[in-house]
Write a protein that holds these residues in place. Structure first.
Motif, PDB file in Angstrom:
ATOM      1  N   ALA A 103       1.453   5.601   3.010  1.00  0.00           N
ATOM      2  CA  ALA A 103       0.370   5.138   2.143  1.00  0.00           C
ATOM      3  C   ALA A 103      -0.705   6.210   2.083  1.00  0.00           C
ATOM      4  N   ARG A 104      -1.060   6.621   0.868  1.00  0.00           N
ATOM      5  CA  ARG A 104      -2.084   7.646   0.742  1.00  0.00           C
ATOM      6  C   ARG A 104      -3.468   7.074   1.053  1.00  0.00           C
ATOM      7  N   TYR A 105      -3.673   5.832   0.680  1.00  0.00           N
ATOM      8  CA  TYR A 105      -4.977   5.216   0.895  1.00  0.00           C
ATOM      9  C   TYR A 105      -4.830   4.006   1.795  1.00  0.00           C
ATOM     10  N   MET A 133       0.830  -1.217   0.000  1.00  0.00           N
ATOM     11  CA  MET A 133       0.000   0.000   0.000  1.00  0.00           C
ATOM     12  C   MET A 133       0.863   1.266   0.000  1.00  0.00           C
ATOM     13  N   PHE A 134       2.132   1.142   0.319  1.00  0.00           N
ATOM     14  CA  PHE A 134       3.002   2.321   0.334  1.00  0.00           C
ATOM     15  C   PHE A 134       3.100   2.900  -1.073  1.00  0.00           C
ATOM     16  N   ASN A 167       1.175   9.028   8.548  1.00  0.00           N
ATOM     17  CA  ASN A 167       1.967   8.008   9.196  1.00  0.00           C
ATOM     18  C   ASN A 167       3.155   7.630   8.328  1.00  0.00           C
ATOM     19  N   LEU A 168       4.307   8.257   8.616  1.00  0.00           N
ATOM     20  CA  LEU A 168       5.542   7.868   7.943  1.00  0.00           C
ATOM     21  C   LEU A 168       6.152   6.704   8.713  1.00  0.00           C
ATOM     22  N   ILE A 169       6.444   5.628   8.003  1.00  0.00           N
ATOM     23  CA  ILE A 169       7.107   4.470   8.609  1.00  0.00           C
ATOM     24  C   ILE A 169       8.577   4.544   8.241  1.00  0.00           C
TER      25      ILE A 169
END
Lengths: 115, 116
Positions: free
Chosen positions: A94-96, A29-30, A102-104
Motif C-alpha cells: 500500500a502506497r498510502y 488499501m493495497f 511493507n510487502l505482504i
C-alpha cells in the motif's frame, strides 16, 4: 488473518499449456502487486508487477491480471515450460496508509510443469 | 559480485551463541530489508531501512538486532535465540522508499538458520 491468500498450494500443468496462478487480497488499501518466483535454495526472484491503475500487465510469456472489485489477481504463463517449475509468491503493498516498504506475501503456489 | 549476497548460507547455532548474518547489495539501492520465512508460513517482514534509517520494526523480539552501517550493507545480530527461530532469513533491497514508490524488492539467496 492473512491479507494475501494463495489458496492453491500446488498446480501441475503440461508443457506448452497455460498456467494460471491465483491470488486474493483483503486490504482495499493495497495498490501495488507483485509476483515472485522461487527455486529451492535461492531467494525469490521478481517476475512482474502491476499498479492498481491498470488491470493488465504483460511481459513476454507472463501476464498479470488485476480485478480490483473482486480483490483478485492472477498470473498467466503461456506457454508453460519445465523451467517454470518453482514456487510462485504473490505480494501486495500500500502506497498510502501504511509502510511503502511493507510487502505482504501469500504462502505461495508450487507450480510443476511436466514435459 | 552482483545482485544481493548473503553470508553465511547455512548456520547452526546453540541458544546461548551470538552470531551475525550479513547482507550486501550491489544494485545501487537505498532501502534494505530483513525477512523471515518459516516452514508453511508466508514471508514475514522483520525490518526496513531507508537511507540507513530504520523505518519499520515489525514487532520483532529484541534477540534480533539489525544494523545498517551504509546503504549497501545490512546485518542481523542474533543472540539467545530459541529453536522456533529456526528459519530461512532473507535480505532484500530496493530503490529508496518515497512518494513515487513502492518498488520491487530484490532478494538474496537467504541464510538457513538452525537453532539447537
Amino acid at each position: 488473518d492473512q491479507q494475501v491468500k494463495q489458496n492453491s498450494p500446488s498446480l501441475s500443468v503440461q508443457e506448452g499449456r497455460i498456467s494460471i496462478l491465483n491470488c486474493d487480497y483483503t486490504n482495499s488499501m493495497f495498490d501495488y502487486f507483485l509476483w515472485y518466483k522461487k527455486y529451492p535454495a535461492e531467494g525469490p526472484t521478481f517476475l512482474i508487477s502491476i499498479s492498481s491503475i491498470k488491470d493488465k500487465n504483460e511481459d513476454g510469456r507472463f501476464t498479470v491480471f488485476l480485478n480490483k472489485s473482486a480483490k483478485h489477481l492472477s498470473l498467466h504463463i503461456v506457454p508453460s515450460q519445465p523451467g517454470d517449475s518453482a514456487v510462485y509468491f504473490c505480494a501486495a503493498s500500500a502506497r498510502y496508509g501504511g509502510s511503502q516498504g511493507n510487502l505482504i506475501f501469500g504462502k505461495g503456489t508450487k507450480l510443476s510443469v511436466k514435459p | 559480485e552482483t545482485g544481493v549476497t548473503q553470508t553465511p548460507r547455512h548456520l547452526v547455532m546453540g541458544m546461548t551463541n551470538k552470531k551475525s548474518l550479513k547482507c550486501e547489495q550491489h544494485l545501487g539501492h537505498n532501502a534494505m530489508y530483513w525477512y523471515k520465512q518459516s516452514a508453511k508460513k508466508p514471508l514475514e517482514l522483520m525490518f526496513v531501512y531507508n537511507f540507513k534509517e530504520q523505518t519499520e520494526n515489525n514487532s520483532v523480539p529484541s534477540r534480533f538486532s539489525p544494523e545498517c552501517p551504509n546503504s549497501s550493507h545490512l546485518f542481523l545480530h542474533l543472540h539467545t535465540l530459541q529453536p522456533e527461530d529456526s528459519a530461512l532469513y532473507l535480505c532484500a533491497s530496493s530503490h529508496a522508499l518515497n512518494d513515487r514508490g513502492p518498488y520491487e524488492q530484490y532478494f538474496g539467496p537467504g541464510t538457513r538458520l538452525t537453532v539447537t
